[in-house]
Design an enzyme around this catalytic site. Structure first.
Site, PDB file in Angstrom:
ATOM      1  N   HIS A 186      73.835  15.730   1.674  1.00 31.90           N
ATOM      2  CA  HIS A 186      75.040  15.811   0.850  1.00 31.90           C
ATOM      3  C   HIS A 186      76.291  15.614   1.693  1.00 31.90           C
ATOM      4  CE1 HIS A 186      73.033  18.033  -2.695  1.00 31.90           C
ATOM      5  NE2 HIS A 186      73.220  16.753  -2.960  1.00 31.90           N
ATOM      6  N   GLU A 428      62.028  -6.828  -9.383  1.00 30.05           N
ATOM      7  CA  GLU A 428      61.928  -6.093  -8.121  1.00 30.05           C
ATOM      8  C   GLU A 428      60.487  -5.958  -7.657  1.00 30.05           C
ATOM      9  OE1 GLU A 428      63.558  -2.142  -8.510  1.00 30.05           O
ATOM     10  OE2 GLU A 428      62.791  -1.887 -10.531  1.00 30.05           O
ATOM     11  N   ASP A 452      63.818  -2.914  -3.734  1.00 27.62           N
ATOM     12  CA  ASP A 452      62.371  -2.804  -3.916  1.00 27.62           C
ATOM     13  C   ASP A 452      61.671  -4.140  -3.698  1.00 27.62           C
ATOM     14  OD1 ASP A 452      61.701  -0.120  -4.386  1.00 27.62           O
ATOM     15  OD2 ASP A 452      62.702  -0.220  -6.328  1.00 27.62           O
ATOM     16  N   CYS A 499      71.320  -6.591  -8.181  1.00 28.17           N
ATOM     17  CA  CYS A 499      71.920  -5.265  -8.050  1.00 28.17           C
ATOM     18  C   CYS A 499      71.386  -4.513  -6.848  1.00 28.17           C
ATOM     19  CB  CYS A 499      71.725  -4.450  -9.327  1.00 28.17           C
ATOM     20  SG  CYS A 499      70.007  -4.236  -9.777  1.00 28.17           S
TER      21      CYS A 499
END
Ligand code: PEP
Ligand code: MG
Length: 567
Positions: A186, A428, A452, A499
């Site tokens: 994070h 993908e 991917d 993308c």
């Protein structure tokens, strides 16, 4: 030079501020007054939650709504009934509040730290934050305060917990160095959102650097330099200045159409993870959303989000983006994206298992909740539905059949939607690439998911360091696959976008122009740079380069040739 992990790009130069954590040691003592001890714990918990809520409120303004949710996650974890019960039971059995907190946090820490999923493993840092917050309150100690640092500070800390990052004053912090943490922590996510250069996991950073040392943080290369020579310092200052100028110069591309040097227009859109990210997309001048990873909605929830909740999220994005296109990908669960409440069985090979569209089609009633929410939101703007991990034509046919079923239901209920909503597929997997001609005949658009596609084509896990040399978009196998998909889509007259991260790869962009890619979907901070690079190439120049490059035999040769041609 000290090597670490690249946490957040950019060069930061300044004076080290080594943040020494407070001494939270205590002598374990037994007690015979559980009531008083519980009282101490409860007020420490309340104080911790109040402080964390204040941090979250501040962060929502200074960093962003999404990042502030990380702090809300701390409150939720600290107030988790299971955690509270475990601590209270220990206190009732005679343990001091400090010891009970320590022991239970140890238990939670061990649980998260032992998980396979790197994202879940990072939650161990959140437990650490809660432990420090609660113990500091119990012992009456101050925790490290990063909100009052002098300008030009380089924060050097053992473990930068999310709450410390939340306190950081962006104006005064030039860089961050830590001894622990990875790119998906994070803290790294917040550092990137704040655009502060960060290098993580530098062994012994707190001993190597002393407060007041001059430190250079090269967040892009993951390198740290302590007290560099004057010559080296001048070099870094020049590099930082050039980077800042290059970033400022990108503003010239704001509000401009995205087109090649010879005027061929393409669409430049952003990838987002939640509805609030749409604001970042707009701020960075994206022309729409090319990928809304809807699984984050599911991952951020304790149970399946209802049709109403999903509708509200999709509607929010599409209203923010006004008339611009918004491609929403249906639930891409599985692989590295775990959703605990779905109770999916552990599999030998989760990346090739029961996931994404496979899971959705096996649970049609659940999938229809999402499809209905998407259809309802389509009445408010240009929403398109995108299907992940497609490997066969039947999958697209089955999804479309479910969409039709949902339309009929909505008709019967008198609810509005866009009857011409587009349904497209991600490409993908090698299977989808090989049948791209057939898929193009039944889809409204393609979006190539290179993250991917590279992995599945090269049989190389995207998270495995030892085979990272194989995981490259420049491999001829991957490039041929991408070229074929774009050609199949263009021949069928459908839009072909990309993308995956490769859409923002400066070296690759001329090849994508030559192949005829129609839409580039990139992270919001990459929008202007992508527009700039597209504008620097004419189709003829890109074609000339592609012709040469597509004859090359290895990823190394391809990368070298593209690097040499880069403008
Ligand atoms: C991809 O695989 O390229 C992609 C965009 O999806 P994700 O990174 O979410 O798997
Ligand atoms: Mg993917």
């Amino acid at each position: 030079m000290f090597q670490g992990i690249n946490g957040s790009d950019g060069i930061g130069i300044g004076q080290a501020q080594v943040a020494i954590e407070p001494d939270l040691s205590y002598t374990p003592t037994a007690h015979n007054n559980p009531e008083a001890e519980r009282e101490r714990y409860n007020s420490a918990l309340d104080a911790f939650c109040d402080h964390t809520q204040a941090q979250a409120d501040r962060m929502a303004v200074t960093v962003g709504e999404e990042e502030s949710q990380i702090m809300i996650g701390h409150i939720n974890m600290a107030r988790d009934p299971f955690m509270i019960d475990e601590i209270t039971n220990r206190i009732n059995n005679g343990m001091s509040a400090e010891q009970a907190v320590d022991e239970v946090c140890d238990m939670f820490y061990g649980m998260f730290d032992g998980m396979d999923d790197p994202l879940m493993r990072e939650r161990a840092a959140d437990v650490q934050d809660i432990r420090v917050g609660l113990l500091a309150n119990l012992l009456g100690k101050e925790v490290v305060d990063l909100s009052v640092l002098p300008a030009g500070s380089i924060v050097v800390v053992k473990d930068l917990t999310p709450s410390m990052t939340a306190d950081i004053d962006k104006e005064n912090v030039a860089g961050i160095v830590t001894e622990t943490g990875g790119r998906t922590s994070h803290s790294a996510i917040i550092a990137r959102a704040l655009e502060i250069p960060a290098v993580l996991s530098v062994p012994n950073a707190c001993t190597i650097c002393r407060s007041g040392d001059t430190v250079v943080v090269d967040g892009t290369r993951g390198e740290v330099f302590v007290n560099p020579s004057e010559e080296d310092l001048a070099h870094f200052e020049a590099e930082a200045k050039a980077a800042a100028e290059a970033k400022a110069a990108l503003n010239a591309y704001r509000g401009k159409p995205t087109e090649t040097a010879d005027g061929e227009k393409v669409l430049l859109v952003a990838n987002i993870g939640n509805p609030d990210d749409a604001t970042a997309a707009i701020e960075h001048d994206a022309e729409g959303v090319g990928l809304f990873r809807s699984e984050f909605l599911f991952m951020d929830s304790k149970e399946l989000p209802s049709e109403e909740e999903q509708f509200a999220a999709y509607q929010k994005v599409v209203l923010r983006m006004k008339d611009q296109p918004v491609i929403i990908r249906t639930l891409d669960v599985g692989g590295d994206k775990e959703i605990p409440y779905l109770d999916l069985q552990k599999e030998e090979n989760p990346f090739m298992g029961y996931r994404a569209v496979r899971y959705c089609l096996a649970n049609p009633d659940q999938y229809k909740v999402q499809l209905r929410a998407l259809l309802r939101a389509s009445a408010f703007g240009d929403i398109k539905i995108m299907v992940p991990l497609v490997t066969s034509l039947e999958e697209i046919r089955d999804v479309k059949a479910l969409v039709e079923e949902c339309k009929k239901e909505l008709d019967a209920e008198g609810i509005k939607y866009n009857p011409n909503i587009e349904v497209g597929t991600m490409i993908e997997t090698p299977a989808a690439s090989l049948i791209a001609d057939d898929l193009a005949a039944e889809c409204d658009f393609f979006s190539i998911g290179t993250n991917d596609l590279i992995g599945y084509t090269m049989c190389a896990d995207r998270g495995n360091d030892r085979i990272a040399y194989l995981y490259s978009v420049y491999n001829p196998a991957v490039l041929r696959s991408i070229k074929r998909v774009i050609e199949c889509g263009n021949e069928a007259g459908i839009m072909v976008g990309m993308c995956g991260e490769a859409a923002a790869d400066p070296l690759l962009i001329p090849l994508l122009i030559s192949f005829g890619l129609g839409e580039y979907s990139v992270s919001a901070p990459s929008v202007l740079r992508t527009r700039k690079i597209i504008s620097e190439w004419s189709k003829a120049e890109a074609d000339e380069l592609a012709e040469k490059v597509m004859k090359l035999k290895t990823a190394g040769e391809v990368k070298d040739a593209l690097a040499k041609a880069a403008k």
